[in-house]
Design a protein around this motif. Structure first.
Motif, PDB file in Angstrom:
ATOM      1  N   PRO A  33     -28.736  -5.639 -13.878  1.00  0.00           N
ATOM      2  CA  PRO A  33     -28.769  -4.217 -13.515  1.00  0.00           C
ATOM      3  C   PRO A  33     -29.356  -4.026 -12.117  1.00  0.00           C
ATOM      4  N   GLY A  34     -28.668  -3.213 -11.316  1.00  0.00           N
ATOM      5  CA  GLY A  34     -29.121  -2.968  -9.952  1.00  0.00           C
ATOM      6  C   GLY A  34     -28.973  -4.157  -9.038  1.00  0.00           C
ATOM      7  N   GLY A  35     -28.129  -5.125  -9.411  1.00  0.00           N
ATOM      8  CA  GLY A  35     -28.054  -6.356  -8.634  1.00  0.00           C
ATOM      9  C   GLY A  35     -26.920  -6.437  -7.646  1.00  0.00           C
ATOM     10  N   GLY A  36     -26.053  -5.443  -7.572  1.00  0.00           N
ATOM     11  CA  GLY A  36     -24.923  -5.494  -6.658  1.00  0.00           C
ATOM     12  C   GLY A  36     -25.213  -4.784  -5.355  1.00  0.00           C
TER      13      GLY A  36
ATOM     14  N   VAL B  15     -37.260   3.778  -1.150  1.00  0.00           N
ATOM     15  CA  VAL B  15     -37.644   3.191  -2.421  1.00  0.00           C
ATOM     16  C   VAL B  15     -37.084   1.772  -2.489  1.00  0.00           C
ATOM     17  N   TYR B  16     -37.505   1.033  -3.519  1.00  0.00           N
ATOM     18  CA  TYR B  16     -36.898  -0.262  -3.806  1.00  0.00           C
ATOM     19  C   TYR B  16     -35.950  -0.047  -4.982  1.00  0.00           C
ATOM     20  N   PRO B  17     -34.641   0.083  -4.738  1.00  0.00           N
ATOM     21  CA  PRO B  17     -33.704   0.562  -5.762  1.00  0.00           C
ATOM     22  C   PRO B  17     -33.637  -0.248  -7.055  1.00  0.00           C
ATOM     23  N   PRO B  18     -33.696  -1.598  -7.038  1.00  0.00           N
ATOM     24  CA  PRO B  18     -33.619  -2.304  -8.329  1.00  0.00           C
ATOM     25  C   PRO B  18     -34.713  -1.905  -9.314  1.00  0.00           C
ATOM     26  N   LYS B  19     -35.923  -1.632  -8.816  1.00  0.00           N
ATOM     27  CA  LYS B  19     -36.995  -1.173  -9.705  1.00  0.00           C
ATOM     28  C   LYS B  19     -36.679   0.202 -10.285  1.00  0.00           C
ATOM     29  N   VAL B  20     -36.073   1.057  -9.460  1.00  0.00           N
ATOM     30  CA  VAL B  20     -35.709   2.396  -9.935  1.00  0.00           C
ATOM     31  C   VAL B  20     -34.652   2.287 -11.034  1.00  0.00           C
ATOM     32  N   VAL B  21     -33.654   1.431 -10.819  1.00  0.00           N
ATOM     33  CA  VAL B  21     -32.596   1.252 -11.824  1.00  0.00           C
ATOM     34  C   VAL B  21     -33.195   0.875 -13.170  1.00  0.00           C
ATOM     35  N   GLN B  22     -34.089  -0.115 -13.184  1.00  0.00           N
ATOM     36  CA  GLN B  22     -34.675  -0.542 -14.451  1.00  0.00           C
ATOM     37  C   GLN B  22     -35.482   0.573 -15.088  1.00  0.00           C
ATOM     38  N   ARG B  23     -36.198   1.335 -14.285  1.00  0.00           N
ATOM     39  CA  ARG B  23     -36.990   2.446 -14.824  1.00  0.00           C
ATOM     40  C   ARG B  23     -36.083   3.500 -15.454  1.00  0.00           C
ATOM     41  N   TRP B  24     -34.990   3.846 -14.784  1.00  0.00           N
ATOM     42  CA  TRP B  24     -34.092   4.865 -15.326  1.00  0.00           C
ATOM     43  C   TRP B  24     -33.393   4.383 -16.589  1.00  0.00           C
ATOM     44  N   LEU B  25     -33.008   3.109 -16.643  1.00  0.00           N
ATOM     45  CA  LEU B  25     -32.410   2.586 -17.871  1.00  0.00           C
ATOM     46  C   LEU B  25     -33.413   2.619 -19.020  1.00  0.00           C
TER      47      LEU B  25
ATOM     48  N   VAL C 243     -22.061   8.341 -24.924  1.00  0.00           N
ATOM     49  CA  VAL C 243     -21.594   8.073 -23.557  1.00  0.00           C
ATOM     50  C   VAL C 243     -21.647   6.573 -23.310  1.00  0.00           C
ATOM     51  N   LEU C 244     -20.541   6.015 -22.844  1.00  0.00           N
ATOM     52  CA  LEU C 244     -20.472   4.602 -22.474  1.00  0.00           C
ATOM     53  C   LEU C 244     -20.258   4.529 -20.968  1.00  0.00           C
ATOM     54  N   ILE C 245     -21.241   3.986 -20.260  1.00  0.00           N
ATOM     55  CA  ILE C 245     -21.212   3.933 -18.802  1.00  0.00           C
ATOM     56  C   ILE C 245     -20.850   2.525 -18.352  1.00  0.00           C
ATOM     57  N   ILE C 246     -19.899   2.411 -17.467  1.00  0.00           N
ATOM     58  CA  ILE C 246     -19.490   1.118 -16.922  1.00  0.00           C
ATOM     59  C   ILE C 246     -20.144   0.958 -15.565  1.00  0.00           C
ATOM     60  N   GLY C 247     -21.123   0.065 -15.479  1.00  0.00           N
ATOM     61  CA  GLY C 247     -21.814  -0.184 -14.221  1.00  0.00           C
ATOM     62  C   GLY C 247     -23.270   0.237 -14.273  1.00  0.00           C
ATOM     63  N   ALA C 248     -24.179  -0.722 -13.995  1.00  0.00           N
ATOM     64  CA  ALA C 248     -25.615  -0.447 -14.027  1.00  0.00           C
ATOM     65  C   ALA C 248     -26.218  -0.537 -12.641  1.00  0.00           C
ATOM     66  N   GLY C 249     -25.517   0.038 -11.653  1.00  0.00           N
ATOM     67  CA  GLY C 249     -26.111   0.225 -10.344  1.00  0.00           C
ATOM     68  C   GLY C 249     -26.928   1.504 -10.335  1.00  0.00           C
ATOM     69  N   ILE C 250     -27.309   1.957  -9.147  1.00  0.00           N
ATOM     70  CA  ILE C 250     -28.169   3.134  -9.049  1.00  0.00           C
ATOM     71  C   ILE C 250     -27.492   4.383  -9.592  1.00  0.00           C
ATOM     72  N   VAL C 251     -26.174   4.538  -9.364  1.00  0.00           N
ATOM     73  CA  VAL C 251     -25.473   5.730  -9.852  1.00  0.00           C
ATOM     74  C   VAL C 251     -25.287   5.654 -11.358  1.00  0.00           C
ATOM     75  N   GLY C 252     -24.919   4.481 -11.877  1.00  0.00           N
ATOM     76  CA  GLY C 252     -24.777   4.327 -13.322  1.00  0.00           C
ATOM     77  C   GLY C 252     -26.088   4.578 -14.049  1.00  0.00           C
ATOM     78  N   ALA C 253     -27.194   4.054 -13.496  1.00  0.00           N
ATOM     79  CA  ALA C 253     -28.496   4.272 -14.118  1.00  0.00           C
ATOM     80  C   ALA C 253     -28.898   5.739 -14.062  1.00  0.00           C
ATOM     81  N   ALA C 254     -28.586   6.415 -12.956  1.00  0.00           N
ATOM     82  CA  ALA C 254     -28.884   7.845 -12.853  1.00  0.00           C
ATOM     83  C   ALA C 254     -28.091   8.634 -13.888  1.00  0.00           C
ATOM     84  N   CYS C 255     -26.825   8.257 -14.096  1.00  0.00           N
ATOM     85  CA  CYS C 255     -26.010   8.941 -15.106  1.00  0.00           C
ATOM     86  C   CYS C 255     -26.572   8.687 -16.506  1.00  0.00           C
ATOM     87  N   ALA C 256     -26.996   7.449 -16.783  1.00  0.00           N
ATOM     88  CA  ALA C 256     -27.578   7.148 -18.084  1.00  0.00           C
ATOM     89  C   ALA C 256     -28.801   8.028 -18.333  1.00  0.00           C
TER      90      ALA C 256
END
Length: 376
Positions: free
Chosen positions: A37-40, A152-162, A6-19
């Motif tokens: 990641p999670g910066g937008g 929550v603080y979403p950028p931390k969640v993004v990094q954790r999920w990645l 799987v190649l995911i385009i976008g590392a926001g909260i939804v992209g990280a959740a999909c990963a």
């Protein structure tokens, strides 16, 4: 040439959740992101976790998606152990505030509806509200309290999920998207059995014209203060205003932060995607907040910023098969509910793309509803 399932385009909260979700199902994942990641839009959000009910301005689809996602959030937070440190999670609950008798009647309907769904919801009259949150204006008629909501603080969640997904992070901007192949601006080419488009507004380049719409918002955070708030505070007209696509709006939405600061929202400017702060809109938003919190003008602001919400033009996110590209899937357009609904969106997309039974009705989110004509 790097290959992944799987190649995911976008590392926001939804992209990280999909990963995370695809990795949980045994697939290898790579994620393309041109910035942090999670910066937008994810970083600019307030980080609400809440269930949107189907009474009043909400609808049953939003309720089902947000409630399922809150269940998944609860599971992840429990699995994470020290979740306060992982995500800065705070179960502060939400107070939906009634400023007049009409809104009080809406609060009562919402309470009955949520209770009918087995959710904890209670009504507070004016006296009980003053005792619970004495900094609110005493003219308020009452509130609906939903204690299970949080932040929550979403950028931390993004990094954790990645990290959990063990995804390969590819830095770069996508130039061309073909079935199973992604070419970046620097010429690098990547292939995968499946491509998932989670790039927020940038996804519009590869989607039917008119499916996505920017909604700019201003945010401000105060200095810490000794007497603070205990709940997320939201006016009852918030959801209705959030779905408008023909006028700019401000709504009262204030969230307590763990250090005693107040995070203040919210505003929506339709079709605007420049990053600069709009001072007239910011002043209008702060004036709205001061109507509910009279002591606000005596506080100092620590920082102000703006963000761009990636919204769909009909108010429902796009989750499902790309209308023209084989083996390409879409999860974007969540607007202000992306943090809450990220996990359920990822679960639904994985079910659909892997031909597994879906726990939610996917039809309202089908990207094909916007037609198949792509931008020129």
């Amino acid at each position: 040439m790097l290959q992944a399932d799987v190649l995911i385009i976008g590392a926001g909260i939804v992209g990280a959740a999909c990963a995370r979700e695809f990795a949980r199902r045994g697939l290898s994942v790579a994620v393309v992101e041109q910035s942090a990641p999670g910066g937008g839009a994810t970083a600019a959000s307030m980080g609400h976790l809440l269930v949107v009910d189907a009474e009043g301005a909400g609808d049953d689809h939003e309720y089902q998606l947000s409630r399922r996602s809150m269940q998944l959030w609860g599971q992840w937070l429990a699995e994470s152990g020290e979740h306060e440190h992982v995500s800065e999670f705070q179960r502060c609950g939400t107070l939906w505030l009634a400023a007049d008798d009409e809104e009080w009647q809406l609060a009562q309907r919402k309470a009955r509806w949520l209770q009918s769904q087995g959710m904890n919801a209670e009504l507070l009259d004016a006296r009980a509200l003053r005792q619970l949150e004495p900094l609110l204006h005493h003219r308020l008629v009452g509130a609906l309290r939903v204690p299970a909501d949080g932040r929550v603080y979403p950028p931390k969640v993004v990094q954790r999920w990645l990290d959990e997904s063990r995804a390969t992070l590819i830095r770069g901007e996508v130039r061309d998207l073909r079935p199973g192949r992604v070419r970046l601006q620097d010429g690098r080419l990547f292939s995968a059995a499946m491509v998932v488009l989670c790039g927020g507004l940038a996804s519009q380049r590869f989607m039917p014209a008119g499916s996505l719409l920017p909604k700019k918002g201003q945010l401000a955070i105060t200095q810490a203060r000794e007497q603070s708030l205990r709940h997320q505070l939201v006016e009852l007209g918030y959801i209705k205003k959030a779905h408008l696509v023909d006028e700019d709006t401000v709504s009262f939405n204030v969230q307590p932060r763990p250090a005693g600061q107040w995070l203040i929202g919210s505003s929506r400017q339709i079709g605007r995607e420049e990053r600069e702060i709009d001072l007239p809109m910011l002043r209008r938003m702060l004036a709205c907040a001061a109507d509910y919190l009279p002591s606000l003008p005596q506080q100092s602001l620590l920082r102000c910023w703006s963000g761009i919400r990636p919204a769909s033009t009909d108010g429902q996110p796009l989750i499902g098969a790309h209308p023209t590209l084989r083996n390409t899937w879409v999860a974007c357009g969540h607007e202000g509910l992306g943090i809450t609904t990220s996990l359920a969106s990822a679960e639904l997309l994985a079910d659909l793309s892997l031909a597994q039974p879906a726990g939610l009705d996917a039809r309202p989110y089908d990207p094909a509803r916007f037609g198949i004509a792509l931008p020129a």
